[in-house]
Design a protein around this motif. Sequence first.
Motif, PDB file in Angstrom:
ATOM      1  N   UNK A 190      -8.615  17.630  -1.274  1.00 38.97           N
ATOM      2  CA  UNK A 190     -10.037  17.769  -1.620  1.00 38.97           C
ATOM      3  C   UNK A 190     -10.440  16.718  -2.648  1.00 38.97           C
ATOM      4  N   UNK A 191      -9.590  16.490  -3.637  1.00 42.90           N
ATOM      5  CA  UNK A 191      -9.940  15.552  -4.698  1.00 42.90           C
ATOM      6  C   UNK A 191      -9.858  14.092  -4.248  1.00 42.90           C
ATOM      7  N   UNK A 192      -9.025  13.775  -3.264  1.00 44.95           N
ATOM      8  CA  UNK A 192      -9.048  12.420  -2.706  1.00 44.95           C
ATOM      9  C   UNK A 192     -10.413  12.148  -2.068  1.00 44.95           C
ATOM     10  N   UNK A 193     -10.933  13.125  -1.332  1.00 40.58           N
ATOM     11  CA  UNK A 193     -12.265  12.962  -0.740  1.00 40.58           C
ATOM     12  C   UNK A 193     -13.337  12.932  -1.825  1.00 40.58           C
ATOM     13  N   UNK A 194     -13.187  13.738  -2.858  1.00 37.20           N
ATOM     14  CA  UNK A 194     -14.136  13.718  -3.975  1.00 37.20           C
ATOM     15  C   UNK A 194     -14.196  12.327  -4.593  1.00 37.20           C
ATOM     16  N   UNK A 195     -13.047  11.688  -4.813  1.00 36.42           N
ATOM     17  CA  UNK A 195     -13.031  10.344  -5.387  1.00 36.42           C
ATOM     18  C   UNK A 195     -13.640   9.323  -4.431  1.00 36.42           C
ATOM     19  N   UNK A 196     -13.410   9.467  -3.131  1.00 38.40           N
ATOM     20  CA  UNK A 196     -14.046   8.557  -2.157  1.00 38.40           C
ATOM     21  C   UNK A 196     -15.569   8.648  -2.261  1.00 38.40           C
ATOM     22  N   UNK A 197     -16.070   9.873  -2.343  1.00 40.64           N
ATOM     23  CA  UNK A 197     -17.523  10.063  -2.451  1.00 40.64           C
ATOM     24  C   UNK A 197     -18.069   9.502  -3.759  1.00 40.64           C
ATOM     25  N   UNK A 198     -17.341   9.736  -4.844  1.00 41.29           N
ATOM     26  CA  UNK A 198     -17.771   9.224  -6.152  1.00 41.29           C
ATOM     27  C   UNK A 198     -17.847   7.700  -6.118  1.00 41.29           C
ATOM     28  N   UNK A 199     -16.849   7.053  -5.523  1.00 42.29           N
ATOM     29  CA  UNK A 199     -16.869   5.588  -5.451  1.00 42.29           C
ATOM     30  C   UNK A 199     -18.080   5.098  -4.647  1.00 42.29           C
ATOM     31  N   UNK A 200     -18.330   5.711  -3.509  1.00 40.56           N
ATOM     32  CA  UNK A 200     -19.467   5.282  -2.687  1.00 40.56           C
ATOM     33  C   UNK A 200     -20.785   5.447  -3.440  1.00 40.56           C
ATOM     34  N   UNK A 201     -20.926   6.511  -4.180  1.00 43.85           N
ATOM     35  CA  UNK A 201     -22.160   6.713  -4.935  1.00 43.85           C
ATOM     36  C   UNK A 201     -22.290   5.672  -6.044  1.00 43.85           C
ATOM     37  N   UNK A 202     -21.166   5.348  -6.709  1.00 42.85           N
ATOM     38  CA  UNK A 202     -21.206   4.334  -7.763  1.00 42.85           C
ATOM     39  C   UNK A 202     -21.558   2.965  -7.187  1.00 42.85           C
ATOM     40  N   UNK A 203     -20.929   2.607  -6.071  1.00 42.80           N
ATOM     41  CA  UNK A 203     -21.211   1.325  -5.425  1.00 42.80           C
ATOM     42  C   UNK A 203     -22.673   1.265  -4.989  1.00 42.80           C
ATOM     43  N   UNK A 204     -23.193   2.381  -4.506  1.00 39.45           N
ATOM     44  CA  UNK A 204     -24.583   2.436  -4.032  1.00 39.45           C
ATOM     45  C   UNK A 204     -25.628   2.486  -5.124  1.00 39.45           C
ATOM     46  N   UNK A 205     -25.202   2.558  -6.380  1.00 32.84           N
ATOM     47  CA  UNK A 205     -26.156   2.529  -7.491  1.00 32.84           C
ATOM     48  C   UNK A 205     -26.695   3.889  -7.899  1.00 32.84           C
ATOM     49  N   UNK A 206     -26.082   4.978  -7.463  1.00 30.12           N
ATOM     50  CA  UNK A 206     -26.563   6.303  -7.863  1.00 30.12           C
ATOM     51  C   UNK A 206     -26.460   6.458  -9.380  1.00 30.12           C
ATOM     52  N   UNK A 207     -27.406   7.161  -9.933  1.00 27.57           N
ATOM     53  CA  UNK A 207     -27.410   7.417 -11.353  1.00 27.57           C
ATOM     54  C   UNK A 207     -28.136   6.376 -12.184  1.00 27.57           C
ATOM     55  N   UNK A 208     -28.682   5.344 -11.515  1.00 28.69           N
ATOM     56  CA  UNK A 208     -29.396   4.292 -12.256  1.00 28.69           C
ATOM     57  C   UNK A 208     -30.847   4.638 -12.416  1.00 28.69           C
TER      58      UNK A 208
END
Length: 146
Positions: free
Chosen positions: A128-146
């Motif tokens: 579950x946490x491997x998938x969680x980290x994959x999602x977190x990376x994609x959101x960071x790359x996509x600029x989420x949180x800016x």
Amino acid sequence: MSTVSQLFKSPSADIWRVIADGWLYSGWVVGASRIRDVDAEWPGLGAQLHHSVGAWPLVINDSTRVTAVQPGRALELVARGWPMGEAKVEITLEDRGNQCLVTMAEDAIRGPGKLMPKFLRAPLISARNRETLRRLELMAIGGAGK
């Protein structure tokens, strides 16, 4: 603790922006289906976010609380999902130039989830946490949180 790490293709500041926006939590944390409220102090010590776990219409409303924080570097949480129980989650960010090593460690601390033998629960948590980290990376790359 079940521990997984992943080298992200973005700097820690981009990753922390996603983590620091509690309203994005359900976008990267596997199992969190929606966010109902976020304390204004998130991700400060003691702050909570109120989430739902599960697939509609079978959702459970609960919360996650910050138990330790080093802004931009580390976050420790107690995630609740009763009747399953509670888990301690530690997320650390280690800068590596334009990349960041993100480590996530988790284990059950209370409730029925703790009754499952560690050799059975650890692989499930890690997957579950491997998938969680994959999602977190994609959101960071996509600029989420800016």
